[in-house]
Write a protein that holds these residues in place. Sequence first.
Motif, PDB file in Angstrom:
ATOM      1  N   TYR A 143       3.151 -15.016 -53.840  1.00  0.00           N
ATOM      2  CA  TYR A 143       1.839 -15.361 -53.412  1.00  0.00           C
ATOM      3  C   TYR A 143       1.803 -14.837 -52.023  1.00  0.00           C
ATOM      4  CZ  TYR A 143       1.272 -17.661 -57.740  1.00  0.00           C
ATOM      5  OH  TYR A 143       1.261 -17.954 -59.130  1.00  0.00           O
ATOM      6  N   LEU A 167      -7.615 -14.092 -58.275  1.00  0.00           N
ATOM      7  CA  LEU A 167      -6.520 -14.922 -58.078  1.00  0.00           C
ATOM      8  C   LEU A 167      -5.272 -14.881 -59.243  1.00  0.00           C
ATOM      9  CD1 LEU A 167      -8.566 -17.676 -56.903  1.00  0.00           C
ATOM     10  CD2 LEU A 167      -7.443 -16.362 -55.493  1.00  0.00           C
ATOM     11  N   TYR A 223      -3.573 -15.795 -54.019  1.00  0.00           N
ATOM     12  CA  TYR A 223      -3.763 -14.488 -54.182  1.00  0.00           C
ATOM     13  C   TYR A 223      -2.343 -13.843 -54.253  1.00  0.00           C
ATOM     14  CZ  TYR A 223      -8.544 -14.637 -52.740  1.00  0.00           C
ATOM     15  OH  TYR A 223      -9.612 -14.804 -52.856  1.00  0.00           O
TER      16      TYR A 223
END
Length: 176
Positions: free
Chosen positions: A16, A114, A147
């Motif tokens: 991430y 996401l 993300y």
Amino acid sequence: MNFLELVKNRYSCRAYKSLDVEKEKLDYILECVRLAPSAVNKQPWRFHIVCKEEEKAWLQQCYDRDWFKTAPMYVIASVLHDEEWVRADGKHHGDIDIAIAVEHLCLAATEQGLATCWVCNFNAVQCKELFGLPENEEPAVLIPLGYAAERQQAGDGTSGTEMKPKNRKATEEIIK
């Protein structure tokens, strides 16, 4: 994006970016979770949003993996056992209900750009203790949310920009 495209785009992210998730996106995702169906509409669940550094460190003790630590936030999805529906033969449906709601979360997150990952192999007893969860509440799934640092390829754990096809059984193997 249509539903099939959405399902094809959802994957288990294990890297991430450090960017925060926007409140509007989180609110949208949580509304999708709230509307998930459950057996006899019992809604036997609780979702804990974990974004404070101290609480993130607690959760990282429960699942000590380097990739997990890269997520900017987490959701703890818990079953409320005293609220779950129990079928006449004694079958408890809390785990089924939480699975439906968590998949709503994962798909809604994917739609919002996401990434997520189902984490079930964690120390649930330690999680319950660290977060002071009541007797009736069992943490069932941890979901890192954020993300994606880079798009991961399906199935082999490697990363890159192109997705391999998902490794799934053929339709005729699962449909009778």
